[in-house]
Scaffold this motif. Structure first.
Motif, PDB file in Angstrom:
ATOM      1  N   MET A 118       0.822  -1.187   0.000  1.00 27.30           N
ATOM      2  CA  MET A 118       0.000   0.000   0.000  1.00 27.30           C
ATOM      3  C   MET A 118       0.870   1.257   0.000  1.00 27.30           C
ATOM      4  N   ILE A 119       2.014   1.157   0.685  1.00 23.07           N
ATOM      5  CA  ILE A 119       2.917   2.302   0.702  1.00 23.07           C
ATOM      6  C   ILE A 119       3.422   2.579  -0.705  1.00 23.07           C
ATOM      7  N   THR A 120       3.846   1.524  -1.390  1.00 21.02           N
ATOM      8  CA  THR A 120       4.309   1.686  -2.768  1.00 21.02           C
ATOM      9  C   THR A 120       3.181   2.166  -3.654  1.00 21.02           C
ATOM     10  N   LEU A 121       1.991   1.637  -3.465  1.00 22.07           N
ATOM     11  CA  LEU A 121       0.825   2.073  -4.238  1.00 22.07           C
ATOM     12  C   LEU A 121       0.567   3.562  -4.012  1.00 22.07           C
ATOM     13  N   LEU A 122       0.564   3.985  -2.765  1.00 22.57           N
ATOM     14  CA  LEU A 122       0.325   5.397  -2.460  1.00 22.57           C
ATOM     15  C   LEU A 122       1.422   6.295  -3.038  1.00 22.57           C
ATOM     16  N   ALA A 160      -8.844   7.747 -12.787  1.00 23.35           N
ATOM     17  CA  ALA A 160      -9.879   6.755 -12.461  1.00 23.35           C
ATOM     18  C   ALA A 160      -9.244   5.389 -12.206  1.00 23.35           C
ATOM     19  N   GLN A 161      -8.221   5.047 -12.964  1.00 24.17           N
ATOM     20  CA  GLN A 161      -7.543   3.766 -12.782  1.00 24.17           C
ATOM     21  C   GLN A 161      -6.870   3.698 -11.407  1.00 24.17           C
ATOM     22  N   ASP A 162      -6.209   4.770 -11.014  1.00 23.98           N
ATOM     23  CA  ASP A 162      -5.568   4.798  -9.698  1.00 23.98           C
ATOM     24  C   ASP A 162      -6.606   4.763  -8.581  1.00 23.98           C
ATOM     25  N   LEU A 163      -7.731   5.413  -8.780  1.00 25.21           N
ATOM     26  CA  LEU A 163      -8.803   5.354  -7.776  1.00 25.21           C
ATOM     27  C   LEU A 163      -9.310   3.923  -7.622  1.00 25.21           C
ATOM     28  N   ARG A 164      -9.418   3.196  -8.735  1.00 20.43           N
ATOM     29  CA  ARG A 164      -9.843   1.792  -8.659  1.00 20.43           C
ATOM     30  C   ARG A 164      -8.815   0.954  -7.894  1.00 20.43           C
ATOM     31  N   LEU A 175      -6.819   2.004  -5.550  1.00 16.10           N
ATOM     32  CA  LEU A 175      -6.966   2.361  -4.133  1.00 16.10           C
ATOM     33  C   LEU A 175      -8.214   1.713  -3.537  1.00 16.10           C
ATOM     34  N   ASP A 176      -9.315   1.726  -4.281  1.00 14.98           N
ATOM     35  CA  ASP A 176     -10.545   1.076  -3.808  1.00 14.98           C
ATOM     36  C   ASP A 176     -10.311  -0.409  -3.555  1.00 14.98           C
ATOM     37  N   LYS A 177      -9.611  -1.062  -4.468  1.00 22.19           N
ATOM     38  CA  LYS A 177      -9.329  -2.494  -4.322  1.00 22.19           C
ATOM     39  C   LYS A 177      -8.502  -2.752  -3.065  1.00 22.19           C
ATOM     40  N   SER A 184      -9.997  -4.780   0.690  1.00 24.70           N
ATOM     41  CA  SER A 184      -9.486  -6.007   1.306  1.00 24.70           C
ATOM     42  C   SER A 184      -8.782  -5.744   2.641  1.00 24.70           C
ATOM     43  N   TRP A 185      -8.817  -4.510   3.093  1.00 29.67           N
ATOM     44  CA  TRP A 185      -8.108  -4.137   4.328  1.00 29.67           C
ATOM     45  C   TRP A 185      -8.541  -4.985   5.527  1.00 29.67           C
TER      46      TRP A 185
END
Length: 154
Positions: free
Chosen positions: A1-5, A19-23, A25-27, A31-32
């Motif tokens: 998640m750190i790398t994703l952020l 929109a792709q990055d928002l998806r 983040l939603d994913k 699963s958190w």
């Protein structure tokens, strides 16, 4: 998640998040709860997982010819605890790159310098499967697989 952020922040840089990055983040956020429960369960069962993994390693074919002495068992236990905790954190944060950068490259260099192929992650996986519900073990699986592949030379 750190790398994703970090990646999302870098790509946004003065713009709106795509929109792709928002998806993505939603994913990650969806699963958190499951990842957090698996992480907590690993923490609760750490001693059983490690004891089972160390015992399986000690009695495996690899050590039949040359059994591990007490120092070897203690070092193995220490390495397995570190590996388990780091993989658990990577699973919690859904961040394989962090696992590689913070632990596995360092650990891999040490074992290469010692001319050893480390198979401890295989034994952790076997023990973990018997200690956790299947769904939680499956969340953990990709991180142990990465660790095993990097450390065993496969």
């Amino acid at each position: 998640m750190i790398t994703l952020l970090e990646n999302v922040l870098e790509r946004a840089d003065g713009n709106y998040v795509t929109a792709q990055d928002l998806r993505l983040l939603d994913k990650a956020l969806s699963s958190w709860q499951a990842r957090k429960e698996a992480y907590n369960n690993i923490q609760v069962h750490e001693a059983e997982i490690i004891n089972q993994a160390v015992e399986a390693m000690r009695t495996s074919d690899r050590f039949t010819a040359k059994p591990m002495d007490t120092l070897g068992v203690d070092r193995c236990r220490r390495d397995m605890i570190l590996g388990l905790r780091c993989c658990a954190l990577a699973m919690l944060l859904e961040d394989a790159e962090m696992l590689k950068d913070r632990v596995l490259y360092w650990q891999q260099n040490i074992f290469l310098a010692m001319q050893l192929n480390y198979h401890g992650y295989k034994f952790i996986w076997l023990a973990l499967q018997s200690q956790l519900p299947k769904e939680q073990a499956e969340l953990f699986s990709p991180y142990l697989k990465i660790a095993h592949e990097m450390m065993s030379g496969k």
